[in-house]
Design a protein around this motif. Sequence first.
Motif, short mmCIF file in Angstrom:
data_model
loop_
_atom_site.label_atom_id
_atom_site.label_comp_id
_atom_site.label_asym_id
_atom_site.label_seq_id
_atom_site.Cartn_x
_atom_site.Cartn_y
_atom_site.Cartn_z
N PHE A 48 46.54 47.96 38.44
CA PHE A 48 45.26 47.32 38.05
C PHE A 48 45.04 46.07 38.27
O PHE A 48 45.69 45.35 38.68
N ASN A 49 43.65 45.85 38.01
CA ASN A 49 42.96 44.24 38.12
C ASN A 49 43.38 43.67 39.80
O ASN A 49 44.12 42.70 39.79
N ARG A 113 46.69 35.26 39.46
CA ARG A 113 45.45 34.30 39.11
C ARG A 113 45.39 33.48 40.17
O ARG A 113 44.03 32.93 40.74
N PRO A 162 44.68 36.51 30.14
CA PRO A 162 44.17 37.03 31.52
C PRO A 162 42.72 37.14 31.35
O PRO A 162 42.06 37.33 32.60
N PHE A 163 42.16 37.15 30.32
CA PHE A 163 40.78 37.35 30.26
C PHE A 163 39.83 36.03 30.32
O PHE A 163 38.72 36.11 30.23
N LYS A 476 34.91 41.91 41.08
CA LYS A 476 35.71 40.88 40.64
C LYS A 476 35.86 39.87 41.68
O LYS A 476 36.21 38.41 41.39
N ASP A 492 38.91 45.94 39.04
CA ASP A 492 39.97 46.39 38.26
C ASP A 492 40.92 47.69 38.52
O ASP A 492 41.97 47.97 38.67
N TYR A 493 39.86 48.57 39.27
CA TYR A 493 40.67 49.85 39.98
C TYR A 493 40.90 49.72 41.09
O TYR A 493 41.78 50.74 41.74
C1 LIG Z 1 42.43 45.08 34.14
O1 LIG Z 1 42.33 46.40 34.20
C2 LIG Z 1 42.13 47.08 33.12
C3 LIG Z 1 42.02 48.62 33.64
O2 LIG Z 1 40.49 48.58 34.37
C4 LIG Z 1 41.23 46.71 32.20
O3 LIG Z 1 41.08 47.71 31.14
C5 LIG Z 1 41.48 45.42 31.78
O4 LIG Z 1 40.46 44.67 31.09
C6 LIG Z 1 41.81 44.42 32.99
N1 LIG Z 1 42.08 43.27 32.65
C7 LIG Z 1 41.64 42.07 33.10
C8 LIG Z 1 42.19 40.81 32.39
O5 LIG Z 1 40.87 42.14 33.70
#
Ligand SMILES: *[C@@H]1O[C@H](CO)[C@@H](O)[C@H](O)[C@H]1NC(C)=O
Length: 770
Positions: A48-49, A113, A162-163, A476, A492-493
């Motif tokens: 992901f991400n 990142r 990560p957020f 993103k 993210d996908y």
């Molecule tokens: C990473 O991807 C997952 C799955 O979509 C999501 O739930 C999560 O928020 C993402 N994490 C970040 C740090 O963006």
Amino acid sequence: MSPLLSLCVFWLLPLVLMLQEHPPLDHGPRRSVPYGDNAHLFREEGVFNYSTMLLREDLDLLVLGAREAVYALDLNDISKKLASVKWEVTQQQKRECKNKGKDPEVECKNYIRILHKMKDNRMYVCGTNAFDPVCDYMSYADGKLTLQKKGEDGKGKCPFDPFQKYASIMVDNDLYSATSMNFLGSEPVLMRSSPVSIRTEFKSSWLNEPNFISMAQMSESKDNEVGDDDKVYLFFSETAVECDCYNKLVVSRVARVCKGDLGGQRTLQKKWTSFLKARIDCPVLESQLPHVIQDSYRWCDPQQNWKTCLFYAIFTPQSDTVGLSAVCAYRVSDISRVFAEGKYKTPVPVETSFVKWVMYSGEVPVPRPGACINNQAHKVGITQTLDLPDRTLQFIKDRPLMDQAIQPIGEKPLLVHRGATFTRIIVSKVQAADGEKYHVMYIGTEEGTVLKAVNYDGEMFIIEEIQLFQPPKPIKILKISDVTGQLYAGSDYGAAQIPLATCERSLSCVDCVLARDPYCGWDRVVGKCVSLSNSSRDLIQSVKEGNATLCPDTDPVKPMNCSIWPGGNLKLSCPSPSNLAQIRWQLDSHPLIPSARFQLQKDGLLIFNASDSDAGRYRCQSVERSKTDEYTETVAVYHVRIAPAGSGKSGQTSSQTQEGPSIVGLQAAVGLLVVALLALLAWNFYKGHLPLPCGKNNGGQPYEERGLNSHITYQEAGRPAEDKPLVSGRDSSSNNNHARAEAASNNAEENNAPKVNLPSLQYIDDESEI
Ligand SMILES: *[C@@H]1O[C@H](CO)[C@@H](O)[C@H](O)[C@H]1NC(C)=O
Ligand SMILES: *[C@@H]1O[C@H](CO)[C@@H](O)[C@H](O)[C@H]1NC(C)=O
Ligand SMILES: *[C@@H]1O[C@H](CO)[C@@H](O)[C@H](O)[C@H]1NC(C)=O
Ligand SMILES: *[C@@H]1O[C@H](CO)[C@@H](O)[C@H](O)[C@H]1NC(C)=O
Ligand SMILES: *[C@@H]1O[C@H](CO)[C@@H](O)[C@H](O)[C@H]1NC(C)=O
């Protein structure tokens, strides 16, 4: 709104007064392009991400950073993976992260990142590494990506969390990063990692709970008459210190530092001596609170002086009530002037513990606080920031904020948009047929779409909105390669790639011209909408006016035959090529008045309870106004015939196996069953649950139900193919994702469409069968 807010009004008032005009609220995208149209997609199972990208046009690669992995993809087709390397956290690191109270499956992973190219062609890559950021060097050779496992400390370069938002840029092998230095995320920093690392002072007047957005380099030393230095700009938002509100107020900022800054000798040792910041405004009239910056993009013409560079930035509301996103553009020269000549703000204590920030009107020390080392400094023997006097340094340490806010070009937004919230922006320049160069903006949204928009002399025109990700996931990251002419997006996908120009979406000349896409024009010789860069011929294009007068007459649309039983329902499909067009229907050359029995839908006409008088020639026209004229195009024509009531046997068709309930000799039980089913179905049709399609190209109403609110979806614009005897109740909300594919490859057997075989509701496509 809180009454406390009124305290802020004094501060926002000048801003509002400046705007006599209403901001240019857009009228939505002209065309909505469904998911999967012309896109290359990349995603790997369980990963992901996909939110970090590095274009390596020198290697024909798109380097893509995801969670615990980096990929090298073919720049021309990102669905082709050329190499990848995993970068996972160890069990030990995961345990430690978990012990510190973080979620082991989410936060205690390694999110890539930072991805930058180094001078020696290697790449510098950093990851959050289970809340313990690290950096490494990566190379691509012999079709392999290799991490060198140097394990450099990533503190201050890469976020722990990560957020958390961050920004970084590599300038001459020095990494400039804006992120948080500590585990708690409470120590924000703008830092240069070089032999002598320089960073911001840890003071709320420098950075106050910031959200870092983006960074850009400006080569301002080139041809500079005052001998100024190159700069690095940082865009961010933070809690305002200067507003005497009781509530937290977030403001947008631009800050800049000089590339040659080495810090001070005693004061501001190893700290920026050139950190200056100013508020940037993007005034949206509908909003009482200032909009907050979400992304910015530096646009420069390589042939011209840095002063012509622009910053495009997107803004979203800080309270959710407004729902308007905005784009503002700023001249680098305007920003530069405020820093070079503007007044400073200074804190003054009023009452006991309250500090008010006002314009500083006292004497300003020389050299000017925050200025780079320029000719003037050299004249007084100051050749580096280490030589700066304490007076200058102390001044800037206490007063890094400029008094004047930076206004966008035209003092209003370029675009104010209601709809999916903006997340990213990138801009490309293209020369149109009129010889002018236009800036085409690509704007990513929370809904996984990209808007393509151009500003024509102050008029904003959104050419299309493209659904890149399904399910809709926020965009993103966006990148453009001028080498491949492609746009790359990450979510993210997964990641997606689309061409900057997709002219072939316009099937007619009028559609091609009214699309006002500077990339596209109509080629009279081949009768196609083609890309300008791909054609040596004179093309029809009119981006500013939408003047399609030169378009040749189109061939008449081939009519389709439909038949229906009296009392039956029928849907005549008419997908409009444009959201801005109006659809008009005619029955035997008279305008058709919508009524309970004739219902106009976005993509067609529904006829309920047909009677003999409904037979005739139905024509569907799309009428679109441009600045020049009104253009009418016929999208579809249908010959509708009412089958005589109770006549003959029902339409026997090749794709439909009929039980053949002939009128004569039906068993009573069968008759009852048919009546019951009929009643049920009639009710369903009546309620509009199961519109009966006529014609092939109503392959669903692609994502009207999926959030591209109120805009019609683009499809193969009304070139009705051969008619088809389908008695299928299509659920209009399902199976809509592949409208184009479906329209193209439609055959009698529609996979997911439930079939209902009921003689009296069947319309008959071929007269011979009646
Ligand atoms: C990473 O991807 C997952 C799955 O979509 C999501 O739930 C999560 O928020 C993402 N994490 C970040 C740090 O963006
Ligand atoms: C240019 O034309 C070629 C051949 O006609 C085609 O394959 C290609 O896709 C076109 N490129 C663009 C950008 O339209
Ligand atoms: C429709 O019916 C007419 C005769 O009524 C016929 O000439 C025409 O070919 C038919 N069109 C199609 C598309 O089947
Ligand atoms: C259908 O139309 C006929 C007259 O043409 C009318 O008698 C009948 O009630 C209508 N049925 C419905 C369900 O509206
Ligand atoms: C539209 O284009 C035609 C042909 O170039 C020109 O004669 C006409 O004046 C234009 N109309 C407007 C309103 O500009």
